[in-house]
Design a protein around this motif. Structure first.
Motif, PDB file in Angstrom:
ATOM      1  N   THR A 121       0.857  -1.189   0.000  1.00 38.46           N
ATOM      2  CA  THR A 121       0.000   0.000   0.000  1.00 38.46           C
ATOM      3  C   THR A 121       0.888   1.231   0.000  1.00 38.46           C
ATOM      4  OG1 THR A 121      -1.752  -1.122   1.247  1.00 38.46           O
ATOM      5  CG2 THR A 121      -1.823   1.280   1.189  1.00 38.46           C
ATOM      6  N   ARG A 122       0.846   1.973  -1.092  1.00 36.74           N
ATOM      7  CA  ARG A 122       1.600   3.225  -1.172  1.00 36.74           C
ATOM      8  C   ARG A 122       0.711   4.361  -0.699  1.00 36.74           C
ATOM      9  NH1 ARG A 122       4.194   2.746  -7.250  1.00 36.74           N
ATOM     10  NH2 ARG A 122       6.012   1.441  -6.724  1.00 36.74           N
ATOM     11  N   VAL A 123       1.151   5.091   0.301  1.00 41.33           N
ATOM     12  CA  VAL A 123       0.372   6.197   0.846  1.00 41.33           C
ATOM     13  C   VAL A 123       1.141   7.488   0.604  1.00 41.33           C
ATOM     14  CG1 VAL A 123      -0.734   7.161   2.887  1.00 41.33           C
ATOM     15  CG2 VAL A 123      -0.572   4.678   2.621  1.00 41.33           C
ATOM     16  N   ALA A 124       0.450   8.476   0.042  1.00 39.48           N
ATOM     17  CA  ALA A 124       1.099   9.760  -0.240  1.00 39.48           C
ATOM     18  C   ALA A 124       0.079  10.876  -0.139  1.00 39.48           C
ATOM     19  CB  ALA A 124       1.727   9.739  -1.634  1.00 39.48           C
ATOM     20  N   SER A 125       0.562  12.105   0.008  1.00 40.76           N
ATOM     21  CA  SER A 125      -0.283  13.287  -0.047  1.00 40.76           C
ATOM     22  C   SER A 125       0.069  14.016  -1.334  1.00 40.76           C
ATOM     23  CB  SER A 125      -0.025  14.192   1.168  1.00 40.76           C
ATOM     24  OG  SER A 125      -0.848  15.353   1.121  1.00 40.76           O
ATOM     25  N   VAL A 126      -0.840  13.977  -2.313  1.00 41.84           N
ATOM     26  CA  VAL A 126      -0.561  14.513  -3.649  1.00 41.84           C
ATOM     27  C   VAL A 126      -1.783  15.250  -4.181  1.00 41.84           C
ATOM     28  CG1 VAL A 126       1.135  12.720  -4.211  1.00 41.84           C
ATOM     29  CG2 VAL A 126      -1.275  12.317  -4.683  1.00 41.84           C
ATOM     30  N   PRO A 127      -1.614  16.073  -5.228  1.00 47.53           N
ATOM     31  CA  PRO A 127      -2.756  16.796  -5.805  1.00 47.53           C
ATOM     32  C   PRO A 127      -3.804  15.839  -6.361  1.00 47.53           C
ATOM     33  CG  PRO A 127      -0.680  17.787  -6.509  1.00 47.53           C
ATOM     34  CD  PRO A 127      -0.328  16.495  -5.835  1.00 47.53           C
ATOM     35  N   GLY A 163     -15.845  17.153  -3.729  1.00 47.85           N
ATOM     36  CA  GLY A 163     -16.261  18.505  -3.383  1.00 47.85           C
ATOM     37  C   GLY A 163     -15.112  19.406  -2.976  1.00 47.85           C
ATOM     38  N   VAL A 164     -13.928  19.188  -3.594  1.00 50.53           N
ATOM     39  CA  VAL A 164     -12.762  20.018  -3.304  1.00 50.53           C
ATOM     40  C   VAL A 164     -12.237  20.604  -4.606  1.00 50.53           C
ATOM     41  CG1 VAL A 164     -12.164  18.649  -1.276  1.00 50.53           C
ATOM     42  CG2 VAL A 164     -11.111  18.098  -3.489  1.00 50.53           C
ATOM     43  N   ALA A 165     -11.307  21.538  -4.503  1.00 47.20           N
ATOM     44  CA  ALA A 165     -10.728  22.161  -5.686  1.00 47.20           C
ATOM     45  C   ALA A 165      -9.736  21.209  -6.355  1.00 47.20           C
ATOM     46  CB  ALA A 165     -10.025  23.460  -5.297  1.00 47.20           C
ATOM     47  N   PRO A 166      -9.723  21.157  -7.684  1.00 50.98           N
ATOM     48  CA  PRO A 166      -8.727  20.329  -8.372  1.00 50.98           C
ATOM     49  C   PRO A 166      -7.312  20.739  -7.969  1.00 50.98           C
ATOM     50  CG  PRO A 166     -10.390  21.099  -9.914  1.00 50.98           C
ATOM     51  CD  PRO A 166     -10.633  21.833  -8.623  1.00 50.98           C
ATOM     52  N   GLY A 167      -6.467  19.765  -7.736  1.00 56.13           N
ATOM     53  CA  GLY A 167      -5.092  20.055  -7.347  1.00 56.13           C
ATOM     54  C   GLY A 167      -4.869  20.155  -5.860  1.00 56.13           C
ATOM     55  N   GLU A 168      -5.965  20.159  -5.069  1.00 52.73           N
ATOM     56  CA  GLU A 168      -5.792  20.167  -3.610  1.00 52.73           C
ATOM     57  C   GLU A 168      -5.091  18.881  -3.181  1.00 52.73           C
ATOM     58  OE1 GLU A 168      -8.639  19.972   0.348  1.00 52.73           O
ATOM     59  OE2 GLU A 168      -9.232  21.272  -1.339  1.00 52.73           O
ATOM     60  N   GLU A 169      -4.166  18.991  -2.263  1.00 51.68           N
ATOM     61  CA  GLU A 169      -3.425  17.802  -1.822  1.00 51.68           C
ATOM     62  C   GLU A 169      -4.268  16.988  -0.843  1.00 51.68           C
ATOM     63  OE1 GLU A 169       0.573  18.126  -0.568  1.00 51.68           O
ATOM     64  OE2 GLU A 169       1.281  18.830  -2.519  1.00 51.68           O
ATOM     65  N   LEU A 170      -4.437  15.706  -1.177  1.00 53.46           N
ATOM     66  CA  LEU A 170      -5.181  14.789  -0.333  1.00 53.46           C
ATOM     67  C   LEU A 170      -4.392  13.496  -0.170  1.00 53.46           C
ATOM     68  CD1 LEU A 170      -8.844  15.033  -1.700  1.00 53.46           C
ATOM     69  CD2 LEU A 170      -7.902  16.141   0.337  1.00 53.46           C
ATOM     70  N   THR A 171      -4.748  12.743   0.843  1.00 49.38           N
ATOM     71  CA  THR A 171      -4.149  11.427   1.037  1.00 49.38           C
ATOM     72  C   THR A 171      -4.698  10.463  -0.002  1.00 49.38           C
ATOM     73  OG1 THR A 171      -3.851  11.738   3.417  1.00 49.38           O
ATOM     74  CG2 THR A 171      -3.935   9.467   2.618  1.00 49.38           C
ATOM     75  N   VAL A 172      -3.802   9.729  -0.664  1.00 47.30           N
ATOM     76  CA  VAL A 172      -4.217   8.679  -1.589  1.00 47.30           C
ATOM     77  C   VAL A 172      -3.518   7.388  -1.185  1.00 47.30           C
ATOM     78  CG1 VAL A 172      -2.407   9.254  -3.286  1.00 47.30           C
ATOM     79  CG2 VAL A 172      -4.431   7.960  -4.002  1.00 47.30           C
ATOM     80  N   ARG A 173      -4.278   6.318  -1.197  1.00 48.20           N
ATOM     81  CA  ARG A 173      -3.775   4.993  -0.860  1.00 48.20           C
ATOM     82  C   ARG A 173      -3.836   4.150  -2.137  1.00 48.20           C
ATOM     83  NH1 ARG A 173      -3.928   4.019   4.501  1.00 48.20           N
ATOM     84  NH2 ARG A 173      -4.247   1.787   4.147  1.00 48.20           N
ATOM     85  N   ARG A 174      -2.674   3.786  -2.676  1.00 46.20           N
ATOM     86  CA  ARG A 174      -2.611   3.087  -3.964  1.00 46.20           C
ATOM     87  C   ARG A 174      -2.273   1.611  -3.744  1.00 46.20           C
ATOM     88  NH1 ARG A 174      -2.386   7.257  -7.840  1.00 46.20           N
ATOM     89  NH2 ARG A 174      -1.353   9.176  -7.141  1.00 46.20           N
ATOM     90  N   ASP A 211      -6.944   3.133  -6.398  1.00 48.83           N
ATOM     91  CA  ASP A 211      -6.449   4.335  -5.728  1.00 48.83           C
ATOM     92  C   ASP A 211      -7.566   4.915  -4.875  1.00 48.83           C
ATOM     93  OD1 ASP A 211      -4.192   3.918  -7.228  1.00 48.83           O
ATOM     94  OD2 ASP A 211      -4.464   5.650  -8.544  1.00 48.83           O
ATOM     95  N   SER A 212      -7.362   4.958  -3.561  1.00 48.94           N
ATOM     96  CA  SER A 212      -8.363   5.496  -2.639  1.00 48.94           C
ATOM     97  C   SER A 212      -7.989   6.917  -2.253  1.00 48.94           C
ATOM     98  CB  SER A 212      -8.448   4.618  -1.378  1.00 48.94           C
ATOM     99  OG  SER A 212      -8.923   3.333  -1.688  1.00 48.94           O
ATOM    100  N   TRP A 213      -8.790   7.877  -2.718  1.00 48.21           N
ATOM    101  CA  TRP A 213      -8.586   9.284  -2.366  1.00 48.21           C
ATOM    102  C   TRP A 213      -9.476   9.589  -1.158  1.00 48.21           C
ATOM    103  CZ3 TRP A 213      -4.967  12.156  -4.913  1.00 48.21           C
ATOM    104  CH2 TRP A 213      -4.477  11.620  -6.106  1.00 48.21           C
ATOM    105  N   VAL A 214      -8.830   9.973  -0.061  1.00 43.24           N
ATOM    106  CA  VAL A 214      -9.525  10.117   1.218  1.00 43.24           C
ATOM    107  C   VAL A 214      -9.745  11.602   1.527  1.00 43.24           C
ATOM    108  CG1 VAL A 214      -9.549   9.418   3.633  1.00 43.24           C
ATOM    109  CG2 VAL A 214      -8.300   8.038   1.965  1.00 43.24           C
ATOM    110  N   SER A 215     -10.968  11.947   1.915  1.00 46.80           N
ATOM    111  CA  SER A 215     -11.291  13.336   2.246  1.00 46.80           C
ATOM    112  C   SER A 215     -10.454  13.831   3.420  1.00 46.80           C
ATOM    113  CB  SER A 215     -12.779  13.465   2.595  1.00 46.80           C
ATOM    114  OG  SER A 215     -13.588  13.235   1.467  1.00 46.80           O
ATOM    115  N   ALA A 216     -10.076  15.108   3.349  1.00 42.88           N
ATOM    116  CA  ALA A 216      -9.222  15.687   4.388  1.00 42.88           C
ATOM    117  C   ALA A 216      -9.909  15.690   5.748  1.00 42.88           C
ATOM    118  CB  ALA A 216      -8.821  17.105   3.990  1.00 42.88           C
ATOM    119  N   TRP A 217     -11.234  15.884   5.765  1.00 42.31           N
ATOM    120  CA  TRP A 217     -11.929  15.981   7.055  1.00 42.31           C
ATOM    121  C   TRP A 217     -11.892  14.661   7.817  1.00 42.31           C
ATOM    122  CZ3 TRP A 217     -16.099  13.053   8.525  1.00 42.31           C
ATOM    123  CH2 TRP A 217     -16.789  12.370   7.519  1.00 42.31           C
TER     124      TRP A 217
END
Length: 274
Positions: free
Chosen positions: A105-111, A121-132, A148-154
């Protein structure tokens, strides 16, 4: 286009069966009375369509296409066993496979990509956690998918463990439901597109001629009292359309609830005004 059409008909009819070699390009060019450049362009059309492939130093070959019977139909339902949630009975035995570097599981904070950002419901390019992850059948190397799991910041603010590579037994959905004290819900959107070279390599697909099946799963925490529905994750799932089909039930809508009223208009004569 005329040459490609002629060769396509010969492939579909079985004159050139799957796995067979096409004649040498110079021989085909002579037969059609065209230059090598024209012949290459005609073959390039068939490569893009996924009908033929070039094998280095061997020539052009007809690709083997799984027929409808041999496609694995992926049922889009969320199931559960002792390991946690999984999507469809036919992948119950699938497991996380290692990336080339050995990490599962690769975890990163990327656009975040624009289309996923819109669902979150976020702006394109906002950095979020993604689990690949690469998930697949341990016994069949080619049966795999990228997820690829893009996880909401909240939700990562509430549950920092979601931004780590080990979310514990049951995975991140269990952690969210334990925290929220109510069940998650899911919906999906299925589409198709051509793979990037990196996606094709990871999925052991040819780089041309075969599109991806893309299932975008939206995970939501349903509304409760005055709390509105909130999206917690968008999972971008990609698999080879040459190996998999997507299956799902078609429920009756409210207007089609049984017993149905008798039809009162002729389908072929009705106008938009009616």
């Amino acid at each position: 286009e005329e040459i490609a059409r002629d060769l396509r008909e010969q492939i579909v009819s079985g004159e050139f069966p799957p796995g067979s070699a096409l004649p040498l390009m110079r021989d085909m060019g002579a037969s059609y009375e065209v230059s090598d450049i024209t012949m290459r362009k005609a073959l390039a059309v068939l490569v893009r369509e996924g009908l033929v492939e070039s094998r280095r130093r061997s020539g052009m070959f007809v690709r083997s296409h799984p027929d409808r019977v041999r496609l694995t139909v992926r049922q889009r339902a969320v199931e559960r066993d002792e390991l946690g949630y999984y999507s469809g009975a036919e992948v119950k035995h699938w497991r996380a496979l290692p990336h080339p570097d050995g990490v599962r599981t690769r975890v990163a904070s990327v656009p975040v990509p624009a289309d996923v950002a819109d669902l979150l419901g976020v702006a394109p390019g906002e950095e979020l956690t993604v689990r690949r992850r690469i998930v697949g059948d341990p016994e069949r190397e080619e049966h795999r998918q990228l997820a690829d799991s893009w996880v909401s910041a909240w939700i990562t603010a509430e549950l920092p463990i979601l931004a780590t590579d080990d979310t514990g037994l049951g995975g991140m959905y269990d952690r969210i439901e334990e925290w929220a004290k109510r069940p998650l819900e899911w919906r999906e959107e299925v589409s198709a597109r051509m793979p990037s070279p990196e996606e094709a390599d990871a999925l052991l697909m040819p780089r041309a001629g075969v599109p991806l099946l893309r299932a975008v799963r939206i995970t939501v925490l349903p509304a409760k009292g005055r709390q509105p529905e909130r999206v917690v994750e968008v999972q971008d799932i990609r698999m080879s359309s040459e190996l998999f089909a997507v299956g799902y039930p078609l429920p009756r809508g409210r207007s089609a609830k049984w017993p149905v009223p008798a039809a009162s208009s002729d389908y072929y004569k009705a106008t938009s005004a009616e």
